[in-house]
Design a protein around this motif. Structure first.
Motif, PDB file in Angstrom:
ATOM      1  N   ALA A  22      67.523  -3.206 -23.630  1.00 46.55           N
ATOM      2  CA  ALA A  22      67.772  -4.553 -23.112  1.00 46.55           C
ATOM      3  C   ALA A  22      66.524  -5.103 -22.423  1.00 46.55           C
ATOM      4  CB  ALA A  22      68.960  -4.542 -22.158  1.00 46.55           C
ATOM      5  N   GLU A  23      65.824  -4.262 -21.646  1.00 45.03           N
ATOM      6  CA  GLU A  23      64.588  -4.697 -20.978  1.00 45.03           C
ATOM      7  C   GLU A  23      63.528  -5.062 -22.015  1.00 45.03           C
ATOM      8  OE1 GLU A  23      63.248  -1.672 -18.283  1.00 45.03           O
ATOM      9  OE2 GLU A  23      65.109  -1.732 -17.110  1.00 45.03           O
ATOM     10  N   MET A  24      63.400  -4.251 -23.054  1.00 43.31           N
ATOM     11  CA  MET A  24      62.404  -4.533 -24.091  1.00 43.31           C
ATOM     12  C   MET A  24      62.723  -5.832 -24.828  1.00 43.31           C
ATOM     13  SD  MET A  24      61.893  -0.630 -25.477  1.00 43.31           S
ATOM     14  CE  MET A  24      60.899  -1.011 -26.868  1.00 43.31           C
ATOM     15  N   GLU A  25      63.999  -6.090 -25.078  1.00 43.84           N
ATOM     16  CA  GLU A  25      64.384  -7.332 -25.732  1.00 43.84           C
ATOM     17  C   GLU A  25      64.071  -8.534 -24.857  1.00 43.84           C
ATOM     18  OE1 GLU A  25      68.490  -6.786 -26.732  1.00 43.84           O
ATOM     19  OE2 GLU A  25      68.032  -5.696 -28.579  1.00 43.84           O
ATOM     20  N   GLU A  26      64.297  -8.417 -23.529  1.00 44.84           N
ATOM     21  CA  GLU A  26      63.961  -9.497 -22.600  1.00 44.84           C
ATOM     22  C   GLU A  26      62.453  -9.761 -22.613  1.00 44.84           C
ATOM     23  OE1 GLU A  26      65.488  -8.697 -18.685  1.00 44.84           O
ATOM     24  OE2 GLU A  26      67.527  -8.380 -19.435  1.00 44.84           O
ATOM     25  N   GLU A  27      61.662  -8.677 -22.594  1.00 50.62           N
ATOM     26  CA  GLU A  27      60.207  -8.834 -22.624  1.00 50.62           C
ATOM     27  C   GLU A  27      59.759  -9.506 -23.922  1.00 50.62           C
ATOM     28  OE1 GLU A  27      57.193  -5.797 -21.672  1.00 50.62           O
ATOM     29  OE2 GLU A  27      58.794  -4.885 -20.465  1.00 50.62           O
ATOM     30  N   ALA A  28      60.369  -9.095 -25.031  1.00 46.63           N
ATOM     31  CA  ALA A  28      60.014  -9.693 -26.326  1.00 46.63           C
ATOM     32  C   ALA A  28      60.342 -11.176 -26.338  1.00 46.63           C
ATOM     33  CB  ALA A  28      60.753  -8.974 -27.448  1.00 46.63           C
ATOM     34  N   GLU A  29      61.475 -11.544 -25.742  1.00 42.35           N
ATOM     35  CA  GLU A  29      61.865 -12.958 -25.674  1.00 42.35           C
ATOM     36  C   GLU A  29      60.864 -13.755 -24.840  1.00 42.35           C
ATOM     37  OE1 GLU A  29      63.960 -16.049 -26.948  1.00 42.35           O
ATOM     38  OE2 GLU A  29      64.427 -13.979 -27.503  1.00 42.35           O
ATOM     39  N   LYS A  30      60.432 -13.165 -23.707  1.00 41.37           N
ATOM     40  CA  LYS A  30      59.436 -13.841 -22.858  1.00 41.37           C
ATOM     41  C   LYS A  30      58.128 -14.035 -23.622  1.00 41.37           C
ATOM     42  CE  LYS A  30      61.121 -12.079 -18.423  1.00 41.37           C
ATOM     43  NZ  LYS A  30      60.804 -11.180 -17.306  1.00 41.37           N
ATOM     44  N   LEU A  31      57.685 -12.980 -24.320  1.00 39.13           N
ATOM     45  CA  LEU A  31      56.438 -13.087 -25.094  1.00 39.13           C
ATOM     46  C   LEU A  31      56.555 -14.143 -26.188  1.00 39.13           C
ATOM     47  CD1 LEU A  31      55.389  -9.357 -25.492  1.00 39.13           C
ATOM     48  CD2 LEU A  31      54.133 -11.132 -24.304  1.00 39.13           C
ATOM     49  N   LYS A  32      57.710 -14.197 -26.832  1.00 39.28           N
ATOM     50  CA  LYS A  32      57.916 -15.191 -27.889  1.00 39.28           C
ATOM     51  C   LYS A  32      57.824 -16.600 -27.319  1.00 39.28           C
ATOM     52  CE  LYS A  32      60.947 -16.235 -31.731  1.00 39.28           C
ATOM     53  NZ  LYS A  32      61.591 -17.500 -31.609  1.00 39.28           N
ATOM     54  N   LYS A  33      58.425 -16.814 -26.133  1.00 37.59           N
ATOM     55  CA  LYS A  33      58.348 -18.133 -25.499  1.00 37.59           C
ATOM     56  C   LYS A  33      56.915 -18.480 -25.150  1.00 37.59           C
ATOM     57  CE  LYS A  33      63.010 -18.192 -23.546  1.00 37.59           C
ATOM     58  NZ  LYS A  33      63.813 -18.098 -22.326  1.00 37.59           N
ATOM     59  N   LEU A  34      56.172 -17.496 -24.632  1.00 38.56           N
ATOM     60  CA  LEU A  34      54.767 -17.745 -24.283  1.00 38.56           C
ATOM     61  C   LEU A  34      53.945 -18.109 -25.515  1.00 38.56           C
ATOM     62  CD1 LEU A  34      53.961 -14.957 -21.671  1.00 38.56           C
ATOM     63  CD2 LEU A  34      53.837 -17.413 -21.316  1.00 38.56           C
ATOM     64  N   THR A  35      54.090 -17.344 -26.595  1.00 41.42           N
ATOM     65  CA  THR A  35      53.306 -17.646 -27.791  1.00 41.42           C
ATOM     66  C   THR A  35      53.707 -18.971 -28.415  1.00 41.42           C
ATOM     67  OG1 THR A  35      54.818 -16.310 -29.120  1.00 41.42           O
ATOM     68  CG2 THR A  35      52.813 -15.231 -28.365  1.00 41.42           C
ATOM     69  N   ASP A  36      54.993 -19.306 -28.362  1.00 35.50           N
ATOM     70  CA  ASP A  36      55.432 -20.597 -28.878  1.00 35.50           C
ATOM     71  C   ASP A  36      54.828 -21.740 -28.084  1.00 35.50           C
ATOM     72  OD1 ASP A  36      56.870 -19.370 -30.836  1.00 35.50           O
ATOM     73  OD2 ASP A  36      58.837 -19.617 -29.855  1.00 35.50           O
ATOM     74  N   SER A  37      54.771 -21.588 -26.757  1.00 34.04           N
ATOM     75  CA  SER A  37      54.200 -22.655 -25.924  1.00 34.04           C
ATOM     76  C   SER A  37      52.704 -22.803 -26.195  1.00 34.04           C
ATOM     77  CB  SER A  37      54.471 -22.400 -24.439  1.00 34.04           C
ATOM     78  OG  SER A  37      53.773 -21.242 -24.006  1.00 34.04           O
ATOM     79  N   VAL A  38      52.017 -21.693 -26.447  1.00 36.83           N
ATOM     80  CA  VAL A  38      50.589 -21.760 -26.759  1.00 36.83           C
ATOM     81  C   VAL A  38      50.385 -22.419 -28.116  1.00 36.83           C
ATOM     82  CG1 VAL A  38      48.575 -20.352 -27.313  1.00 36.83           C
ATOM     83  CG2 VAL A  38      49.936 -19.812 -25.319  1.00 36.83           C
ATOM     84  N   ASP A  39      51.220 -22.076 -29.102  1.00 35.80           N
ATOM     85  CA  ASP A  39      51.102 -22.675 -30.427  1.00 35.80           C
ATOM     86  C   ASP A  39      51.361 -24.176 -30.387  1.00 35.80           C
ATOM     87  OD1 ASP A  39      50.479 -20.281 -31.556  1.00 35.80           O
ATOM     88  OD2 ASP A  39      52.508 -19.868 -32.313  1.00 35.80           O
ATOM     89  N   GLU A  40      52.325 -24.602 -29.555  1.00 33.83           N
ATOM     90  CA  GLU A  40      52.650 -26.033 -29.468  1.00 33.83           C
ATOM     91  C   GLU A  40      51.485 -26.813 -28.881  1.00 33.83           C
ATOM     92  OE1 GLU A  40      56.209 -26.250 -27.202  1.00 33.83           O
ATOM     93  OE2 GLU A  40      57.439 -25.338 -28.771  1.00 33.83           O
ATOM     94  N   THR A  41      50.936 -26.321 -27.778  1.00 33.57           N
ATOM     95  CA  THR A  41      49.821 -27.037 -27.164  1.00 33.57           C
ATOM     96  C   THR A  41      48.565 -26.851 -27.987  1.00 33.57           C
ATOM     97  OG1 THR A  41      49.320 -25.145 -25.741  1.00 33.57           O
ATOM     98  CG2 THR A  41      50.762 -26.853 -24.843  1.00 33.57           C
TER      99      THR A  41
END
Length: 186
Positions: A22-41
């Motif tokens: 569960a912790e690893m899935e949360e971390e993966a979700e956070k990383l995905k959000k970060l990379t998506d925000s970088v790709d958008e900008t």
């Protein structure tokens, strides 16, 4: 009783693993959000727009520096970046460069320098073209097209069943120009 102890130990171990997953899935979700925000900008740079403000310069002297190129092209307009291409293995210059200007009018001004002398060499200045990914997909490599090379040369020495003294194929014999031209070995 020993079985109950084994079950509770196994259950506890399974619960720990589930918590870690569960912790690893949360971390993966956070990383995905970060990379998506970088790709958008992104870096805010449109490749096609940059290519419209850039020129390709060929026949550049191998000892040229970006400062010398900037001095040569400074009359055209504001220069944002100069890139001199180098061989990735040896590090030696290839004799080509790209110059990015501040606006498109500077590109038109720089095209007037086509054929000008720079360090004793005549420069070739053209508008930089935009690379289209997958443009050459239809022209794959390694396809067998066309006829084979050669004219059917027969090597009797390579054929273990051939009699090298028989003149039927004779391409290996000096002066023989092909079969059926009146030559007989007997």
């Amino acid at each position: 009783m020993a079985d109950d102890a084994d079950l509770t130990a196994a259950d506890a171990e399974i619960e720990e693993m589930q918590k870690k997953v569960a912790e690893m899935e949360e971390e993966a979700e956070k990383l995905k959000k970060l990379t998506d925000s970088v790709d958008e900008t992104g870096d805010g740079v449109d490749r096609e727009e940059v290519d419209k403000r850039s020129v390709y310069v060929g026949q550049v002297d191998y000892g040229a520096t970006p400062e010398e190129l900037q001095e040569h092209f400074k009359t055209c307009g504001q220069i944002n970046r100069i890139t001199i291409l180098v061989d990735k293995f040896s590090g030696h210059p290839k004799g080509r460069a790209y110059i990015e200007f501040g606006d498109e009018q500077s590109v038109q001004n720089s095209l007037l320098l086509n054929g000008s002398l720079f360090r004793g060499r005549q420069l070739k200045v053209t508008q930089k073209r935009t690379n289209i990914p997958g443009f050459n997909k239809g022209k794959g490599k390694g396809k067998a097209k066309g006829k084979g090379k050669g004219k059917g040369y027969y090597d009797p020495w390579a054929d273990p069943w051939a009699d090298p003294y028989w003149g039927g194929y004779g391409a290996w014999r000096k002066g023989y120009k092909g079969k059926g031209k009146g030559y007989s070995p007997y």
